[in-house]
Scaffold this motif. Sequence first.
Motif, short mmCIF file in Angstrom:
data_model
loop_
_atom_site.label_atom_id
_atom_site.label_comp_id
_atom_site.label_asym_id
_atom_site.label_seq_id
_atom_site.Cartn_x
_atom_site.Cartn_y
_atom_site.Cartn_z
N THR A 44 1.42 -0.90 -0.35
CA THR A 44 -0.01 -0.14 -0.10
C THR A 44 0.96 1.15 0.38
OG1 THR A 44 -1.36 -1.86 1.22
CG2 THR A 44 -1.46 1.20 0.97
N LYS A 45 0.96 1.62 -0.71
CA LYS A 45 1.86 3.29 -1.55
C LYS A 45 3.27 2.48 -1.12
CE LYS A 45 -1.14 6.75 -1.21
NZ LYS A 45 -1.82 7.89 -0.38
N LEU A 46 3.64 3.32 0.09
CA LEU A 46 5.10 3.32 0.73
C LEU A 46 5.51 1.79 1.18
CD1 LEU A 46 6.64 6.41 -0.07
CD2 LEU A 46 6.89 5.11 -1.43
N VAL A 47 4.03 1.09 2.26
CA VAL A 47 4.04 0.48 3.24
C VAL A 47 4.39 -0.79 2.87
CG1 VAL A 47 3.27 -0.80 5.38
CG2 VAL A 47 3.20 2.38 4.42
N GLN A 48 5.35 -1.90 2.42
CA GLN A 48 5.49 -3.52 2.41
C GLN A 48 4.92 -4.31 3.66
OE1 GLN A 48 6.10 -4.16 -0.56
NE2 GLN A 48 6.84 -1.97 -0.95
N LYS A 49 3.88 -4.58 3.69
CA LYS A 49 3.04 -5.04 4.25
C LYS A 49 2.48 -6.84 4.67
CE LYS A 49 -1.52 -5.64 7.87
NZ LYS A 49 -2.32 -4.75 7.12
N SER A 65 3.37 -7.89 10.69
CA SER A 65 4.13 -6.49 10.78
C SER A 65 4.37 -6.38 9.16
CB SER A 65 5.43 -8.21 10.58
OG SER A 65 6.84 -6.88 10.32
N SER A 66 5.12 -4.33 9.27
CA SER A 66 5.01 -3.65 8.46
C SER A 66 6.31 -3.16 7.59
CB SER A 66 4.25 -2.48 8.32
OG SER A 66 2.64 -2.83 8.46
N ASP A 67 6.64 -3.05 7.28
CA ASP A 67 7.79 -1.86 6.75
C ASP A 67 8.25 -1.54 5.53
OD1 ASP A 67 11.16 -0.97 6.35
OD2 ASP A 67 10.87 -3.30 8.57
N GLU A 68 9.03 -0.41 4.89
CA GLU A 68 9.53 -0.03 3.76
C GLU A 68 9.93 -0.75 2.24
OE1 GLU A 68 12.19 3.47 4.57
OE2 GLU A 68 10.35 4.43 5.69
N ALA A 73 10.37 -6.93 6.18
CA ALA A 73 9.11 -7.13 7.26
C ALA A 73 8.36 -8.83 7.24
CB ALA A 73 7.22 -6.51 5.97
#
Length: 109
Positions: A44-49, A65-68, A73
């Motif tokens: 989602t946009k800049l968030v990798q989940k 977990s979420s990360d760039e 992640a």
Amino acid sequence: MNLNINGHHLEVTPAIRQYVIEKLDRVKRHFDHVIDASVTLSVTKLVQKAEVTLHVRGKDIHAESSDENMYAAIDSLADKLDRQVLRHKDKLTSHSHAPIKHSAVEETE
């Protein structure tokens, strides 16, 4: 263990699939009673989940977990899942002791 890997707004490449499999093998090494696992990777946009739901006998264990970075992640997801599985395994083992009133008492004269 049945493993289902899905991508939401993301194509799951063979490299990402292999990375997820390697990370989930660590969980299987600690606790081998896992029935199936469902992994969802999303962007989602800049968030990798990354999220996973493990189905074990009597309980479902969920972690996310979420990360760039997707690989970061997945790493943090594996760490969270490992801690939850070890806690679940610890709860399954019986830590209770026999009560004192039921134990045999030696009489001394």
